[in-house]
Design an enzyme around this catalytic site. Structure first.
Site, PDB file in Angstrom:
ATOM      1  N   GLY A  38       2.122 -10.200 -15.715  1.00 24.42           N
ATOM      2  CA  GLY A  38       3.363 -10.703 -16.298  1.00 24.42           C
ATOM      3  C   GLY A  38       4.535 -10.602 -15.349  1.00 24.42           C
ATOM      4  O   GLY A  38       5.676 -10.450 -15.768  1.00 24.42           O
ATOM      5  N   GLY A  39       4.263 -10.656 -14.050  1.00 23.66           N
ATOM      6  CA  GLY A  39       5.320 -10.565 -13.046  1.00 23.66           C
ATOM      7  C   GLY A  39       6.222 -11.790 -13.051  1.00 23.66           C
ATOM      8  O   GLY A  39       5.991 -12.763 -13.775  1.00 23.66           O
ATOM      9  N   ARG A  40       7.233 -11.744 -12.214  1.00 23.46           N
ATOM     10  CA  ARG A  40       8.240 -12.816 -12.168  1.00 23.46           C
ATOM     11  C   ARG A  40       7.706 -13.972 -11.317  1.00 23.46           C
ATOM     12  O   ARG A  40       7.634 -13.891 -10.089  1.00 23.46           O
ATOM     13  CB  ARG A  40       9.532 -12.256 -11.578  1.00 23.46           C
ATOM     14  CG  ARG A  40      10.705 -13.215 -11.644  1.00 23.46           C
ATOM     15  CD  ARG A  40      11.976 -12.477 -11.244  1.00 23.46           C
ATOM     16  NE  ARG A  40      13.162 -13.306 -11.453  1.00 23.46           N
ATOM     17  CZ  ARG A  40      13.733 -14.055 -10.515  1.00 23.46           C
ATOM     18  NH1 ARG A  40      13.220 -14.104  -9.292  1.00 23.46           N
ATOM     19  NH2 ARG A  40      14.823 -14.749 -10.791  1.00 23.46           N
ATOM     20  N   VAL A  90       4.563  -4.435   2.361  1.00 25.99           N
ATOM     21  CA  VAL A  90       4.306  -2.993   2.254  1.00 25.99           C
ATOM     22  C   VAL A  90       4.564  -2.604   0.809  1.00 25.99           C
ATOM     23  O   VAL A  90       5.511  -3.090   0.185  1.00 25.99           O
ATOM     24  CB  VAL A  90       5.164  -2.140   3.219  1.00 25.99           C
ATOM     25  CG1 VAL A  90       4.626  -2.215   4.642  1.00 25.99           C
ATOM     26  CG2 VAL A  90       6.630  -2.540   3.190  1.00 25.99           C
ATOM     27  N   ARG A  91       3.721  -1.733   0.268  1.00 25.78           N
ATOM     28  CA  ARG A  91       3.802  -1.467  -1.163  1.00 25.78           C
ATOM     29  C   ARG A  91       3.312  -0.061  -1.502  1.00 25.78           C
ATOM     30  O   ARG A  91       2.564   0.558  -0.737  1.00 25.78           O
ATOM     31  CB  ARG A  91       2.994  -2.502  -1.942  1.00 25.78           C
ATOM     32  CG  ARG A  91       1.536  -2.543  -1.542  1.00 25.78           C
ATOM     33  CD  ARG A  91       0.805  -3.750  -2.116  1.00 25.78           C
ATOM     34  NE  ARG A  91      -0.583  -3.798  -1.648  1.00 25.78           N
ATOM     35  CZ  ARG A  91      -0.981  -4.363  -0.536  1.00 25.78           C
ATOM     36  NH1 ARG A  91      -0.108  -4.949   0.265  1.00 25.78           N
ATOM     37  NH2 ARG A  91      -2.256  -4.348  -0.180  1.00 25.78           N
ATOM     38  N   HIS A 128       3.597 -13.419   7.674  1.00 17.72           N
ATOM     39  CA  HIS A 128       3.616 -12.753   6.365  1.00 17.72           C
ATOM     40  C   HIS A 128       3.562 -11.252   6.597  1.00 17.72           C
ATOM     41  O   HIS A 128       2.900 -10.771   7.520  1.00 17.72           O
ATOM     42  CB  HIS A 128       2.386 -13.191   5.552  1.00 17.72           C
ATOM     43  CG  HIS A 128       2.031 -12.249   4.443  1.00 17.72           C
ATOM     44  ND1 HIS A 128       1.017 -11.308   4.552  1.00 17.72           N
ATOM     45  CD2 HIS A 128       2.566 -12.073   3.210  1.00 17.72           C
ATOM     46  CE1 HIS A 128       0.944 -10.619   3.425  1.00 17.72           C
ATOM     47  NE2 HIS A 128       1.870 -11.056   2.603  1.00 17.72           N
ATOM     48  N   HIS A 143       8.290 -19.483   6.873  1.00 15.80           N
ATOM     49  CA  HIS A 143       7.777 -20.804   7.259  1.00 15.80           C
ATOM     50  C   HIS A 143       8.781 -21.453   8.219  1.00 15.80           C
ATOM     51  O   HIS A 143       9.804 -21.991   7.787  1.00 15.80           O
ATOM     52  CB  HIS A 143       7.598 -21.696   6.026  1.00 15.80           C
ATOM     53  CG  HIS A 143       6.559 -21.208   5.067  1.00 15.80           C
ATOM     54  ND1 HIS A 143       5.205 -21.267   5.341  1.00 15.80           N
ATOM     55  CD2 HIS A 143       6.672 -20.638   3.837  1.00 15.80           C
ATOM     56  CE1 HIS A 143       4.532 -20.764   4.316  1.00 15.80           C
ATOM     57  NE2 HIS A 143       5.398 -20.371   3.396  1.00 15.80           N
ATOM     58  N   HIS A 184      -0.674  -8.434  18.439  1.00 12.67           N
ATOM     59  CA  HIS A 184      -1.676  -7.379  18.244  1.00 12.67           C
ATOM     60  C   HIS A 184      -1.336  -6.119  19.034  1.00 12.67           C
ATOM     61  O   HIS A 184      -1.667  -5.010  18.600  1.00 12.67           O
ATOM     62  CB  HIS A 184      -3.076  -7.901  18.590  1.00 12.67           C
ATOM     63  CG  HIS A 184      -3.693  -8.663  17.465  1.00 12.67           C
ATOM     64  ND1 HIS A 184      -4.406  -8.054  16.457  1.00 12.67           N
ATOM     65  CD2 HIS A 184      -3.669  -9.989  17.162  1.00 12.67           C
ATOM     66  CE1 HIS A 184      -4.813  -8.965  15.582  1.00 12.67           C
ATOM     67  NE2 HIS A 184      -4.384 -10.147  15.991  1.00 12.67           N
TER      68      HIS A 184
END
Length: 305
Positions: free
Chosen positions: A264-266, A115-116, A112, A102, A151
């Protein structure tokens, strides 16, 4: 199929977090990221840990967060099994880098990237795994040159992976970052992909790496071009108003936020994507023919860049 190498993915993600933080610190010139390393206590619903890094009150960036997390659980949450019922009853690991920037200056877009990697395993059965991620840009006072260069970087990094990859993942991004209750896209898009495994592990991992590394290459030139643009109270007010859309999307629609909260993540790490300041205004209408009106008429819908 090439062998699944979870450790290689983890090491890439850690080095990506380091690299992006260093580049953002350099671009800001004043503020540094503070690291909050965390570890789950034994017996909690979700195991694992991560490194949350947050920059605040910089010369350029009002707030930025770059998260790494690697968590494991005994069962997938509802947000994941809703569109993948075959995952029910499997233990899982999820690791990734997620970031939201931001900026102070309303002429620099919010950005934003994520990658996961997910893997869900069950004894006696083949693992189910996939990669996901992307990056997207949310300008308040858009400049075509910035949207086009953003892009173009996306297009160039997709090219080695197939002729249709950019178009498919660009369209997916436009559809994903859309607020139905506002009938607006969140910004001017970029890339989004999920459930990627059909290319095999090696190529899928290589694409995830290209997207992760492409973020800074796409974003930092825009920051450099816009960071000295003069602005006043009017532009700041509009920036804060439009940041409200970011909050609405993340809390109502974003699959990653919902997954994190349901599993239940942080919470502090999940919600670091929120802007430090935002505002809402009842029945806001931009002045006709104003730069603010141009955002609505020309940019908050899918476009060919």
């Amino acid at each position: 199929m090439s062998a699944i190498d979870k450790e290689a993915v983890k090491q890439f993600l850690l080095s990506l977090q380091d690299s992006i933080c260093q580049q953002l610190e350099q671009a800001d010139g004043t503020a540094l990221f503070e690291e909050d390393a965390w570890q789950r206590e034994p017996g909690e619903r979700l195991g694992g840990g991560g490194r949350t890094r947050v920059m605040t009150n910089g010369a350029v960036f009002e707030q930025g967060g770059v998260n790494f997390s690697h968590v494991a659980g005994k069962a997938m949450p509802a947000s994941a099994t809703a569109h993948r019922p075959e995952l029910a009853g499997r233990k899982f690991e999820a690791m990734g880098v997620s970031l939201v920037i931001h900026p102070k200056n309303p002429y620099i877009p919010t950005s934003h990237a994520n990658v996961r990697f997910f893997i869900a395993e069950k004894e006696g059965e083949d693992p189910i795994w996939w990669f996901g991620g992307g990056f997207d840009l949310t300008p308040f006072y858009p400049v075509d040159e910035d949207c086009q260069s953003w892009h173009q970087t996306a297009k160039d990094l997709c090219a080695p992976f197939g002729d249709d990859v950019y178009q498919e993942h660009k369209e997916w991004c436009d559809k994903y970052f859309y607020l139905p209750h506002r009938d607006e896209t969140r910004g001017v898009g970029g890339l989004f992909f999920d459930d990627l495994n059909e290319w095999g592990f090696e190529k899928s991992f290589a694409y995830m790496q290209a997207v992760g590394e492409g973020f800074a290459a796409a974003y930092l030139p825009i920051v450099e071009r816009r960071k000295e643009t003069p602005y006043g109270e009017r532009e700041r007010d509009f920036q804060l108003y439009r940041r409200g859309r970011y909050v609405e999307f993340n809390l109502v629609y974003d699959r990653g936020t919902l997954f994190g909260l349901q599993s239940g993540g942080r919470t502090e790490s999940i919600l670091m994507s929120m802007p430090p300041l935002a505002r809402w205004e009842y029945r806001y209408e931009p002045q006709a023919c104003s730069p603010e009106a141009l955002l609505y008429s020309d940019y908050l819908k899918p476009r060919v860049w």
